[in-house]
Design an enzyme around this catalytic site. Structure first.
Site, mmCIF file in Angstrom:
data_model
loop_
_atom_site.group_PDB
_atom_site.id
_atom_site.type_symbol
_atom_site.label_atom_id
_atom_site.label_comp_id
_atom_site.label_asym_id
_atom_site.label_seq_id
_atom_site.Cartn_x
_atom_site.Cartn_y
_atom_site.Cartn_z
ATOM 1 N N ASP A 216 19.210 8.473 -8.525
ATOM 2 C CA ASP A 216 19.528 8.781 -7.135
ATOM 3 C C ASP A 216 19.537 10.295 -6.914
ATOM 4 O OD1 ASP A 216 20.553 7.772 -4.502
ATOM 5 O OD2 ASP A 216 22.293 8.973 -5.067
ATOM 6 N N GLU A 268 14.653 7.640 -27.918
ATOM 7 C CA GLU A 268 15.362 7.111 -29.084
ATOM 8 C C GLU A 268 15.339 5.584 -29.116
ATOM 9 O OE1 GLU A 268 19.317 8.561 -28.781
ATOM 10 O OE2 GLU A 268 18.743 10.689 -28.764
#
Length: 553
Positions: A216, A268
């Site tokens: 956002d 990751e």
């Protein structure tokens, strides 16, 4: 891919996308469906949509043919801005359910081959967030206040995007910045503790299996260091002002350091997790910076959403967007509607060239509903034929219009309150959607209660009125999504075709796409075989005005 038929009610649904659930770079051509949890499906009958309601309706998304779902915020919140004021980023607000409900939703989506993207709100917290409470209690100059943007004096003339001043004074005399509601204090993204906290929040949800984050106000985290005055309107689409100056609160270069850091966190994890920028940024070259190879994967193309309904305007924004994103090796992310703008079935019913209003009320000029839906269907087929990814907003597959006659007393958007009713706000596009024409709340929930009132006309757009009905908007969406996947249009390459000024035409692979914006019927190339059109073609095969057709060539 085999032809898809309407499934039996008791048959388990699986995604039939040509891209599997763990295909590398799935986001490059994905069709992603936005769910606004308050207004999608209500399982417990309190009038507010919830996570169990979403889980119960996931088969609708599979039948429709989308690849993923984006969930607007469901975190604990005082709901000053419908959940975009977050008080706890690691839990679920009880009005939507529990963390266990979220886990069940994520699992149910994966079982159906649907990925899940969740909303992340990093520009500001709620004023009820523990950090802000600590900041108020600690006082001026404290480490707790350093997490936010406090100043001893009001430092500039900035206005809130929702109307009114962007600074609020606290009892000890200091002022804090809120680019939105006063209940949404802006964080200080120059503070290392803020950056560390959000890295941890990312990992919390990645560990629960989400496939990515829609970020956002992605263009707002970093403010110009001198907090300089701004003498132009605070517009959502943040290009330079009339003197070529970039707004000091939007699209500062420092935001890119944040997203390069976040990208490393996502790398990751297995499975191509994604970052999606809600960045109201223009021109296209500035927006493309957000999707460089080491930053975000997608950025909504709001310049496209704002483009006028003319062949020239559509050509310009599409061509510029593809060129800008291609220069950084990214695809373009197309969108026509979301929870912040007037639904395109109504927006396109306004006079061509109109400035998009921030909400429509009963006393405002009303859209031409038939024209709006006709153009919306044409715009949708045009968008879904473009290379790249596309986002759909819940209910647009039904052709839902904006609720333009909502009583003022029912409105909840802070924009309405902060502008003294001058702007009607975003409630009209957030109304609970209709599933069954004769059921209480049109099938939204088991009771007639809804947190925003539904217009009676929604009965005509309910899913049960359209499912299996040839030519309905719902069936048009299903057919288009099936063909888009079959023909790999999202992975294709656009080649513009010659035509009259009032016609936009291009090829994407072996599909020829034509949209007629003019009053004169347009012709398809000789030998072209129509596959789908937004409205019936004329008996002589010509394409009427405000119609898009896909043809095999």
């Amino acid at each position: 891919m085999p032809e898809r038929t309407a499934p039996q009610e008791d048959a388990p649904l699986r995604s039939t996308s040509t891209r599997g659930p763990r295909t590398p770079d799935w986001w490059r051509n994905a069709v992603i469906y936005q769910i606004y949890p308050r207004s999608f499906a209500d399982a417990d009958g309190d009038g507010i949509g919830d996570l169990p309601g979403i889980t119960a309706r996931l088969d609708h998304l599979v039948e429709l043919g989308v690849d993923a779902v984006w969930l607007s915020p469901f975190y604990p919140s005082p709901q000053a801005d419908a959940g975009y004021d977050v008080s706890n980023y690691r839990d679920v607000d009880p009005i939507f359910g529990s963390l266990d409900d979220a886990d069940k939703l994520f699992t149910a989506a994966r079982e159906r081959g649907l990925r899940v993207i969740v909303d992340l709100v990093p520009n500001h917290t709620s004023s009820e967030h523990p950090w802000f409470k600590e900041a108020l209690a600690a006082g001026p100059g404290s480490p707790e206040r350093a997490r936010y943007i406090f100043r001893p004096h009001k430092p500039n003339n900035w206005e809130s995007t929702f109307g009114g001043p962007a600074w609020t004074q606290v009892p000890d005399g200091e002022w804090y910045l809120h680019l939105f509601d006063a209940g949404q204090p802006d964080l200080n993204w120059d503070h290392p503790e803020v950056r560390a906290e959000f890295r941890d929040i990312l990992r919390f949800w990645l560990d629960r299996g989400v496939d990515g984050f829609r970020v956002d106000v992605a263009h707002g985290l970093i403010k110009q260091a001198d907090l300089a005055d701004w003498h132009y309107p605070v517009e959502p689409l943040s290009g330079p002002g009339t003197e070529g100056i970039r707004p000091p609160m939007w699209d500062q270069d420092g935001v890119h350091d944040v997203y390069r850091d976040w990208r490393q966190v996502l790398e990751e994890y297995p499975g191509e997790r994604v970052l999606v920028a809600e960045a109201w940024v223009a021109p296209a070259e500035r927006l493309a910076a957000y999707v460089r190879p080491d930053e975000m994967h997608q950025a909504f193309n709001f310049e496209y959403l704002e483009a006028s309904w003319t062949a020239a305007a559509q050509y310009a924004v599409i061509d510029r967007s593809l060129e800008a994103n291609g220069s950084v090796g990214a695809t373009t992310t197309w969108v026509l509607s979301n929870h912040d703008v007037i639904r395109h079935a109504s927006r396109l019913g306004l006079p061509v060239g109109s400035v998009r209003p921030r909400g429509i009320g009963a006393g405002d000029p009303q859209p031409d509903s038939q024209l709006g839906l006709r153009r919306a269907r044409a715009a949708t087929l045009l968008m879904l034929a473009l290379p790249g990814s596309a986002y759909l907003y819940q209910g647009e597959e039904l052709g839902l219009p904006e609720h333009t006659t909502m009583p003022d007393e029912a409105r909840q958007d802070p924009t309405f309150r902060r502008t003294g009713g001058e702007q009607k706000g975003r409630d009209g596009c957030r109304v609970p959607i209709p599933w069954q024409s004769e059921a209480p709340s049109f099938g939204f929930g088991p009771t007639s209660a809804t947190w925003l009132p539904q217009p009676e006309i929604y009965a005509e757009f309910a899913l049960d009125r359209q499912r299996g009905v040839p030519g309905s908007t719902y069936e048009m969406y299903r057919s288009a999504l099936r063909l888009r996947a079959q023909r790999q249009l999202g992975l294709g390459r656009l080649e513009w075709a010659e035509g009259p000024d009032s016609v936009l035409a291009f090829r994407n692979g072996d599909v020829y796409v034509l949209t007629n914006f003019g009053e004169t019927p347009a012709s398809l190339p000789e030998g072209a075989r129509p596959m789908i059109s937004s409205e019936p073609l004329r008996p002589d095969g010509l394409v009427p005005t405000d119609v898009t057709v896909w043809a095999e060539v």
